[in-house]
Design a protein around this motif. Structure first.
Motif, short mmCIF file in Angstrom:
data_model
loop_
_atom_site.label_atom_id
_atom_site.label_comp_id
_atom_site.label_asym_id
_atom_site.label_seq_id
_atom_site.Cartn_x
_atom_site.Cartn_y
_atom_site.Cartn_z
N ARG A 173 -0.73 1.02 5.12
CA ARG A 173 -1.48 1.17 4.61
C ARG A 173 -2.50 0.74 3.66
NH1 ARG A 173 -1.30 -2.16 -0.26
NH2 ARG A 173 -0.74 -3.91 0.33
N PRO A 174 -3.31 2.31 2.78
CA PRO A 174 -4.65 1.46 2.20
C PRO A 174 -4.59 0.57 0.99
CG PRO A 174 -3.74 3.50 0.90
CD PRO A 174 -2.62 3.37 2.37
N THR A 175 -6.11 -0.02 1.11
CA THR A 175 -5.74 -1.71 0.68
C THR A 175 -6.56 -1.41 -1.17
OG1 THR A 175 -6.94 -3.49 0.64
CG2 THR A 175 -8.46 -1.78 1.08
N LYS A 176 -6.23 -2.16 -1.65
CA LYS A 176 -6.45 -1.94 -3.06
C LYS A 176 -7.77 -2.32 -3.03
CE LYS A 176 -1.47 -2.04 -4.75
NZ LYS A 176 -0.52 -2.89 -6.13
N GLN A 177 -8.06 -3.14 -2.19
CA GLN A 177 -10.02 -4.21 -3.09
C GLN A 177 -10.59 -3.31 -1.93
OE1 GLN A 177 -9.07 -8.11 -1.23
NE2 GLN A 177 -7.42 -8.21 -2.62
N ARG A 178 -11.59 -2.96 -2.06
CA ARG A 178 -12.61 -1.73 -1.64
C ARG A 178 -13.12 -2.65 -0.23
NH1 ARG A 178 -14.19 2.77 -5.92
NH2 ARG A 178 -12.25 3.35 -6.26
N SER A 179 -13.59 -3.44 -0.27
CA SER A 179 -14.77 -3.73 0.09
C SER A 179 -13.80 -4.91 1.24
CB SER A 179 -15.15 -5.09 -0.76
OG SER A 179 -14.60 -6.33 -0.93
N ARG A 180 -12.41 -4.72 1.85
CA ARG A 180 -11.64 -5.57 2.13
C ARG A 180 -11.73 -4.76 4.05
NH1 ARG A 180 -5.68 -8.32 1.35
NH2 ARG A 180 -5.61 -9.29 3.54
N GLY A 181 -12.24 -4.93 4.82
CA GLY A 181 -12.34 -4.59 5.89
C GLY A 181 -12.80 -2.96 6.26
N ASN A 182 -11.67 -2.22 7.05
CA ASN A 182 -11.82 -1.23 7.31
C ASN A 182 -11.12 -0.71 5.62
OD1 ASN A 182 -13.44 -1.19 9.56
ND2 ASN A 182 -11.44 -1.68 10.37
N GLY A 183 -10.51 -0.73 5.20
CA GLY A 183 -9.81 -0.42 3.95
C GLY A 183 -8.57 0.09 4.50
N TRP A 184 -8.12 -0.56 5.06
CA TRP A 184 -5.88 -0.82 5.79
C TRP A 184 -6.08 -1.81 6.33
CZ3 TRP A 184 -4.56 4.19 5.29
CH2 TRP A 184 -4.71 5.60 5.09
N VAL A 185 -4.70 -1.97 5.48
CA VAL A 185 -3.63 -3.62 5.67
C VAL A 185 -2.70 -3.58 5.75
CG1 VAL A 185 -5.48 -4.48 4.14
CG2 VAL A 185 -3.53 -2.89 3.23
N LYS A 186 -1.83 -4.42 5.98
CA LYS A 186 -0.47 -4.20 6.34
C LYS A 186 0.22 -3.50 7.38
CE LYS A 186 0.76 -7.06 2.28
NZ LYS A 186 0.86 -8.89 2.84
N PRO A 187 -0.11 -3.90 8.64
CA PRO A 187 0.45 -3.36 9.86
C PRO A 187 2.09 -3.80 10.22
CG PRO A 187 -0.68 -4.84 10.67
CD PRO A 187 -1.32 -4.78 8.86
N ARG A 188 2.70 -2.24 9.46
CA ARG A 188 3.66 -2.42 10.29
C ARG A 188 4.46 -1.91 11.92
NH1 ARG A 188 7.65 -2.82 5.92
NH2 ARG A 188 9.17 -3.69 7.43
N PRO A 189 4.85 -3.05 12.97
CA PRO A 189 5.10 -2.60 14.07
C PRO A 189 5.83 -1.08 14.06
CG PRO A 189 4.49 -4.50 14.28
CD PRO A 189 4.70 -4.28 12.72
N ILE A 190 6.20 -0.21 14.55
CA ILE A 190 7.21 0.70 15.31
C ILE A 190 8.22 0.37 16.24
CG2 ILE A 190 7.65 3.28 15.67
CD1 ILE A 190 4.70 3.72 14.14
N ALA A 191 8.95 0.44 16.06
CA ALA A 191 9.86 0.12 17.52
C ALA A 191 11.02 1.98 18.05
CB ALA A 191 10.62 -1.54 17.08
N VAL A 192 11.11 1.82 18.96
CA VAL A 192 12.18 2.67 19.08
C VAL A 192 13.27 2.25 19.69
CG1 VAL A 192 13.23 4.11 21.22
CG2 VAL A 192 10.05 3.86 20.54
N ARG A 193 13.88 2.27 18.73
CA ARG A 193 15.73 1.90 18.52
C ARG A 193 16.96 1.95 19.68
NH1 ARG A 193 18.87 4.79 15.56
NH2 ARG A 193 20.00 3.40 15.12
N ARG A 194 17.84 1.60 20.03
CA ARG A 194 18.31 1.74 21.39
C ARG A 194 18.95 2.43 21.24
NH1 ARG A 194 21.52 -4.46 22.16
NH2 ARG A 194 19.14 -5.60 22.39
N GLY A 195 19.84 3.37 19.88
CA GLY A 195 20.67 4.73 20.17
C GLY A 195 18.98 5.46 20.06
N GLY A 196 17.98 5.87 19.72
CA GLY A 196 17.45 6.78 19.29
C GLY A 196 16.44 6.44 18.56
#
Length: 395
Positions: free
Chosen positions: A178-201
């Motif tokens: 998601r975009p950061t609220k602090q413009r000077s922070r890194g590339n402007g994107w924070v809080k990565p949430r990994p994606i997983a495939v569920r067992r049932g699809g």
């Protein structure tokens, strides 16, 4: 510690562990070390107990040695004691490890601290009914296991190089950022949430607005096959997929060529942000070292598209380039087998440069695949007197 379940499933799990003599599912070393971890308080708060079909699944985070932290899960079937305890962990051991022992012992300690009611046949049957009714109330499509995200999250791909196969291979980790609220922070994107495939699809977590069918299919194909897991810095389990198969590579390029392509980062959101680059073709080039020896290296055409620092790696049955200096990632036409053979090419000393040039002229097939080495000219410097030069530094 037990935050997300009622007393009935907890007692069912407690008695099932007791009935199956759960210690038999682990070796002596794992038992000894795991019980020590439990006494040391290495199992973190926030353990979750959930129904997954007929199974009771207990999940927790366990502090390992140093700064490592592992996600550990264990499952039992109250109606099939012969299964014993089946555990899975993000640690190097992976299964039936000391971290699972620590989670079980911590769970038992917490349940016993709350008090165990007398175990009569009627109460046991009532617990089983409560457990089954809880399972019956859960949606049949498994939607309760899908975690939704806020609307401002966007799909991104973390790109890195897996050096374990015979030839370096691209590995990808799909995430939401998601975009950061602090413009000077890194590339402007924070809080990565990994994606997983569920067992049932299906994928989890997923944005509140959902995914297009093409996006969901491409992501699931991308993550099929072997996966490597690691615990991210924000406490989530991250999945890395080496792009070994052709269908994985096709899924990757279809995502990048879609109307809403994912963001690209190397190796994570705080690293280099990459743009899709133009397609190139693999070529070979000679590079001399300080001693005058020439070495073959991978290059690309058209020239100047990728920098000398770009990494060229395998992606399925083709190649790709990852160029941090130019901020680009793209396809590279060429055979991965040629890239692997290139790593075994011997150096070419100056005195053999002419020989190889003649050798290539005698074999047209080779000259089409291998460029002639750089011309080497030897000169004798006359009437040149060496001079000593001393450079001094003040500490």
């Amino acid at each position: 510690m037990l935050d997300t379940h009622s007393a009935a499933p907890a007692l069912t799990l407690y008695h099932t562990l007791e009935d199956i003599q759960w210690q038999r599912s682990f070796d002596a070393r794992s038992l000894t070390r795991g019980l020590g971890y439990a006494r040391q308080g290495r199992v973190r708060s926030g353990t979750r107990l959930e129904h997954e079909g007929a199974m009771l699944v207990l999940r927790a985070q366990v502090d390992g040695s140093g700064r490592s932290r592992y996600l550990t899960s264990l499952a039992v079937d109250p109606h099939n004691h012969g299964m014993g305890v089946v555990s899975d962990c993000s640690c190097p051991v992976g299964r039936q490890c000391k971290h699972a022992v620590a989670v079980i012992q911590r769970f038992i300690d917490d349940v016993e601290a709350d008090g165990i009611p007398p175990r009569h046949d009627t109460s046991i049957l009532e617990q089983r009914w409560e457990s089954w009714l809880a399972e019956l109330q859960s949606p049949l499509d498994g939607k309760r296991y899908l975690e939704a995200l806020e609307e401002d999250y966007r799909l991104a791909l973390f790109l890195d190089i897996d050096a374990t196969p015979r030839s370096p291979t691209l590995q990808v980790s799909p995430v939401w950022v998601r975009p950061t609220k602090q413009r000077s922070r890194g590339n402007g994107w924070v809080k990565p949430r990994p994606i997983a495939v569920r067992r049932g699809g299906g994928l989890t977590p997923r944005p509140s607005q959902g995914l297009t069918p093409d996006q969901e299919e491409a992501l699931e194909l991308l993550m099929l096959g072997e996966q490597r897991r690691q615990l991210s810095g924000v406490g989530y389990e991250q999945y890395w997929s080496p792009i070994i198969h052709t269908f994985q590579a096709r899924a990757l390029w279809s995502l990048l060529e879609s109307d809403t392509p994912p963001l690209l980062f190397h190796p994570k959101q705080s690293g280099a942000m990459l743009d899709p680059g133009p397609a190139c073709r693999l070529t070979l080039a000679w590079e001399p070292d300080a001693d005058g020896n020439q070495h073959l290296r991978a290059d690309a055409e058209p020239a100047e598209v990728i920098s000398d620092e770009a990494a060229i790696v395998r992606a399925g049955a083709e190649l790709c380039y990852l160029d941090k200096k130019h901020g680009r990632f793209g396809r590279l036409a060429g055979d991965p087998e040629l890239l692997m053979r290139l790593r075994r090419a011997p150096p070419l000393p100056p005195e053999m440069s002419g020989w190889l040039t003649e050798r290539l002229q005698q074999a047209p097939g080779l000259s089409e695949r291998l460029p002639a080495p750089l011309a080497v000219e030897e000169r004798t410097l006359e009437e040149v007197t060496p001079r000593l030069k001393v450079t001094m530094h003040v500490a």
